[in-house]
Every structure is written in C-alpha cells, then in structure tokens.
Design a protein around this motif. Structure first.
Motif, short mmCIF file in Angstrom:
data_model
loop_
_atom_site.label_atom_id
_atom_site.label_comp_id
_atom_site.label_asym_id
_atom_site.label_seq_id
_atom_site.Cartn_x
_atom_site.Cartn_y
_atom_site.Cartn_z
N UNK A 107 0.83 -1.21 0.00
CA UNK A 107 0.00 0.00 0.00
C UNK A 107 0.86 1.25 0.00
N UNK A 108 1.95 1.22 0.76
CA UNK A 108 2.84 2.39 0.83
C UNK A 108 3.50 2.67 -0.50
N UNK A 109 3.93 1.60 -1.20
CA UNK A 109 4.55 1.79 -2.51
C UNK A 109 3.55 2.36 -3.49
N UNK A 110 2.28 1.94 -3.34
CA UNK A 110 1.22 2.51 -4.18
C UNK A 110 1.10 4.02 -3.95
N UNK A 111 1.19 4.42 -2.67
CA UNK A 111 1.09 5.85 -2.35
C UNK A 111 2.24 6.63 -2.97
N UNK A 112 3.46 6.05 -2.93
CA UNK A 112 4.60 6.74 -3.55
C UNK A 112 4.39 6.81 -5.07
N UNK B 62 1.62 6.88 -6.67
CA UNK B 62 0.57 7.86 -6.99
C UNK B 62 0.98 9.27 -6.61
N UNK B 63 2.20 9.45 -6.08
CA UNK B 63 2.71 10.75 -5.66
C UNK B 63 1.89 11.37 -4.53
N UNK B 64 1.21 10.54 -3.74
CA UNK B 64 0.51 11.08 -2.57
C UNK B 64 1.53 11.39 -1.49
N UNK B 65 2.53 10.51 -1.36
CA UNK B 65 3.62 10.80 -0.44
C UNK B 65 4.92 10.77 -1.25
N UNK B 66 5.95 11.37 -0.71
CA UNK B 66 7.24 11.32 -1.38
C UNK B 66 8.08 10.21 -0.76
N UNK B 67 9.16 9.85 -1.44
CA UNK B 67 9.94 8.69 -0.99
C UNK B 67 10.76 8.98 0.25
#
Lengths: 349, 231
Positions: A218-223, A225-230
């Motif tokens: 799920x976290x990789x999906x967020x990165x 989708x650019x919702x969070x940065x790396x």
C-alpha cells in the motif's frame, strides 16, 4: 456560472484536494486491512467501522460546537485517523477503548488545536500513546496466534458480555523477545527462541509478516501515486535497518536481524502511513529525510530498550515536536537565490 | 460604604477575576504535582492561604521601612520564615499528609503567587486590606485546586475524598463510580493535569465571555465599570 479560482504557483497538473488524498490513503490501507482480517477475523472490520462511526460523530459534534461547517466530514481525514486507530489498537480490545482513542484523536489532538491542518501531533498516534499509558495491560493483549475465535465470540469479547480471558491473548513477537531477553534465566539466543515458539513465521511474526508486507504494498502505491514522497519512508526504514544491522552484527544472540524489525510491529505502517502525515510531519525534502531517519532510529531504540511493546507511536510523536524546527532549518533555496535567502550574485558586467 | 466596596472587589478578584490558577496561571508546579486528589489540593492550598495572609500582613506593616532596592530579598526572607512555621505545623499535626506533600510545602516560599501578592498588593496597601487579599487569593487557589483534584481523582480512580482519613481520622473515601471502573491512569499523571487545567481555563473564559455578552445586551450604553485592577 461558478468562477474558477485563480491558479497560483505551484502549477500542479492534477487538481488535488484533501478528499482525493485521503481516498488514496484509504485505498492504500485496503490490502493491509484485507490481510489483517484474514488473519484475525471479522473483529477487525467491526473495530474499523466502530472507529469510523465515532470519528464522524466526534468530528461533526465539534465542528458544530466550534461554529464551523460540517463539510469537513466529507474530506475523509477523520476516517483515515479512525482506520489507523483500528489498525494499531489490539483487534479484540473492548469497544470503549477504541471509542476513547478516537475521542482523544479527533477531539483533543485535532479539534482542540483548530481542526484539520492545525494539529501539531499525529492524532492516531496521540490516541495510541494515551491509551497505552493509561491502559498498558489492555493495549498489550494481542490475539494469540493460531487461535481463531468464531465471530460471535469475538463480538462478546469486544462488547464486554463475556469476561476477558488471558488465554485468548498473547504478547506480540517483539514483546515476547524483549521479555525473554530481560529474564535472567534466559541463556539461549534469539535463534533458539525463534525456533522454539510457533509465534514466528519465515522472517518475522507469523501472520504479521504478511500484514506488514501488505502495508508495504500500500505504501509503494502511495509513492507511485505521488501522494507521499519517498524521503520519509526510505529514511525511516533505512535508519531502522542500519541501527538494527549494527546491533545484530555486534551480538546476533541478543538482537534480532533487520528483516525481523522491519516486518514486525508497526514499522511499515509507521513509515508509510503515519510518519508521512503532511500536517504533523516535515514538509521540506531534507526535513523529511531527517524526520524519517530520526523516527526510525527512535522507534528501534524504544522498542528494543524501552518498556513499551512497540516504539512507533512515541518516536513519531517526538519527531512531531521537532518537525517545525527541522522545517525552518531545511528550507530549500528559492529559485535564483542562494541557500539562506540571499540573492545570487551575478556579474552581468 | 466605600470600604465595603473595596473588600467586595478584593474578594471577587481573588476568587474569580484574578484567580491564581485559571486567570493568572501562576504556581503551576504545585498545581500539577499535588492536585491528584481533592484532599491534597485543598490542604496545600490551605497552607498557601495561611502563608499568603500572614506574609501580606507582615509586608504591609513593614512596607514603609523596606528599602525599595532590596525589597525582593526582604520579601523572600519574610515569606520563608512564615513557610517554615507552616511547614513545622503540618509536620506536627498532619504528619502523613506532610510526607505526601513533601517538598511542595517548603516550596511555597518560591511560589510566585505569594511573591506576586506581596509585591503587587501588600507593598502598597494597608494591613487589613492586604490580609483580606491574601486570604481571598488563597480561597481562589483553594477552590480551583479542589475542583481540579476532584475531577482528576474521579476520572483516574472513580473515588472522591481519598486520603481524607489523614485530615479527619475515621473518615472514609467515597467510591463514586462502580468498583469495576478500570481507572484512567492518564488523569493522575502530569499530562492529564495539563489537559484538565486547559479545559477548566477554557470553561472559565467561556463563562466570562457569556457574562460579558449578556451585560452588553442588557445595558448597551452603560459606562465602563470602574476597573478594579490591582495587579
């Protein structure tokens, strides 16, 4: 005809809103929730629903009391907080514990500070910290592995119609290792402990390792989708890997290997979903690296040397306190300016 | 009846308007450490009240002879002497409580409420008014610590008046909430005291704002009430 609001820099190509971001976060939490439910049973879904209902009730009530519009109910931020609470609390905790956690998160940590965007601390982690300080025994009761209660019995435990039985619950792998190491009679090594108990799976706690892997997905999906940065998750997991690797290399008999630490407890959830909170975390790229790195390091130190089962909540709250200061010192240079705001000297002569 | 009006203003200042805990927010250290139950809070406030009344009288009587430049050390010496008296009295008559309150009784010497009243009021006013001011500042502290202590005790343990037997032998604490109440440890810890104090200050401000709004509505063109600020 509605007038389009004037667009200012930064010229983002996609129009984002709090609601859209929160929806993406919820979507990213979904694999974790599904795997967790498969592991524990429907009790988790009940806890999520319970937390969501009360989060909306408290949010609505206090928006009303503060004379604000109820539109914030739709932005989903309260629901994300509620989901994080349900995922971090023991799934068979009594209903009032979840409601109390939601109350502290939404009312005390968020609304009393001025609502969405004003909270200096992550609301879900405040809920966790309050409850583990006030009810340490209840907050350490995790369902024993391999024990599958029927749904009706789970409901009885949650809603308090049957007495709480200690046999239902057990310590988490993290907690079990720490307790064993602190006992004087313990003479073996972690490897023996891992082999001797059925608590452990291939590389972390049995079952839990798949839940945390789902959080990672799920976290990789967020990165993606650019919702969070790396920066924050990488720094968080990186610093945790480095410190646990150092300890493990020094004494493999006393310290677990890095893989175990990354995939047990709340490390993945903390790295991708909690430390990346845009309100209470850092906002500058360098600040995010410092924030994540500090949180990962502190989490390892608290979970290994501290008295609590896991250290994610406290480490993130401590870094939340530091976040404004870190942000001040890590302001990136503005275009055409040098670091520190001075105008770049150019000789056009 | 000018005099009576003065006393009324002093009493109102001490109890509500300049309440040490909720308006001036002074003396937070004993407030947070001691208000875990009502009995402790009330007894420490009583000790502070006695010290404030006596130190206000003493300073007020001596105010013409205390050189302005070294007044603070002189005030502190007077207060320290009186605190020692109260400290010994507590040790003699409420020894168990004395052990619990511990360092906080000697620390009344450095309590900024005491020094603030001596400096702001007793140094400039006659003895009777000064004593009255000390007593009512103490009463203000007393009821606020009693309220805070009661709420914290009720939330953390579900009891009221625990420890009362140290003051009145034979008296027993009341169990308000059912015995199965799991207890809420946070309320007994310092963060709980901060949260509770914040809520009480908010409550006082809310009442003040409501009263001001009501007054404005009933007397829209009233002249400004004579300000009774002393501090």
């Amino acid at each position: 005809m509605p007038i389009a609001p004037p667009i200012s820099s930064p010229y983002l190509h996609a129009e984002t809103s709090v609601r859209r971001i929160m929806n993406q976060v919820m979507l990213a939490l979904l694999p974790g929730i599904v795997v967790y439910t498969a592991l524990i049973g429907l009790a988790l879904i009940v806890q999520v629903l319970l937390a969501c209902c009360f989060a909306l009730i408290f949010e609505g009530l206090f928006q009303k009391l503060r004379g604000r519009s109820l539109a914030s109910l739709q932005d989903g931020s309260a629901l994300v907080t509620a989901c994080l609470i349900a995922l971090t609390f023991p799934p068979l905790s009594p209903w009032w514990l979840t409601v109390l956690g939601v109350f502290f998160a939404i009312v005390v940590a968020k609304q009393l500070y001025g609502g969405l965007g004003q909270n200096p601390f992550n609301p879900a982690m405040i809920a966790f910290a309050v409850c583990i300080v006030a009810f340490p025994a209840l907050m350490s009761q995790w369902p024993a592995q391999g024990l599958h209660l029927p749904f009706s019995q789970q409901m009885e435990v949650i809603f308090g119609f049957s007495p709480r039985i200690d046999a239902l619950t057990a310590a988490t792998p993290l907690d079990a290792i720490k307790t064993a190491l602190k006992m004087d009679s313990f003479t073996g090594s972690i490897q023996d402990l891992l082999k001797s108990q059925s608590l452990y799976g291939t590389f972390a706690g049995r079952g839990w390792e798949w839940v945390t892997t789902a959080y990672l997905v799920g976290g990789l999906f967020l990165i993606f989708r650019r919702v969070i940065t790396w920066q924050t998750p990488v720094a968080f997991l990186g610093s945790m890997t480095v410190i646990s690797l150092i300890c493990w290399l020094i004494d493999p008999a006393r310290f677990s290997d890095p893989l175990f630490h990354l995939f047990s407890g709340g490390a993945m959830l903390g790295a991708f979903f909690i430390a990346t909170d845009p309100v209470s975390g850092c906002t500058t790229p360098a600040g995010k690296l410092i924030f994540g790195g500090g949180a990962g390091l502190l989490a390892y130190l608290i979970r290994v040397f501290g008295g609590f089962p896991d250290g994610i909540a406290f480490s993130i709250l401590i870094m939340n306190i530091c976040a404004p200061l870190i942000d001040v010192y890590t302001q990136p240079a503005i275009f055409a300016m040098q670091q520190g705001g001075k105008k770049k000297e150019r000789d056009h002569a | 009846m000018m005099r009576r009006e003065t006393f009324r203003v002093i009493a109102w200042n001490g109890i509500w308007k300049q309440n040490t805990s909720f308006a001036q927010i002074l003396g937070l250290c004993p407030l947070l450490a001691i208000s875990t139950n009502m009995v402790n809070g009330v007894m420490l406030s009583l000790a502070t009240l006695i010290v404030m009344a006596l130190s206000n009288i003493s300073v007020s009587l001596l105010r013409r002879w205390i050189p302005h430049e070294i007044r603070i050390p002189v005030f502190i010496l007077i207060v320290a002497a009186l605190v020692t008296v109260v400290d010994l009295l507590f040790n003699a008559f409420f020894h168990e409580l004395y052990v619990i309150l511990g360092i906080f009784i000697p620390l009344i010497t450095t309590n900024c409420i005491v020094l603030a009243r001596v400096e702001a009021f007793a140094g400039k006013n006659p003895p009777v008014e000064s004593m009255f001011d000390g007593v009512f500042m103490g009463v203000g502290m007393l009821w606020s610590l009693a309220l805070l202590g009661t709420l914290r005790e009720l939330i953390s343990d579900g009891t009221l008046l625990s420890g009362i037997d140290m003051v009145i032998p034979g008296a027993r604490a009341l169990q308000i909430l059912p015995a199965e109440y799991p207890g809420f440890l946070l309320a007994a810890l310092p963060p709980g005291a901060f949260i509770m104090l914040g809520c009480l200050i908010a409550g006082k401000n809310w009442l003040d704002i409501r009263a001001a709004a009501r007054q404005k509505k009933s007397r829209p063109a009233a002249p400004l009430a004579a300000s009774a600020e002393n501090a």
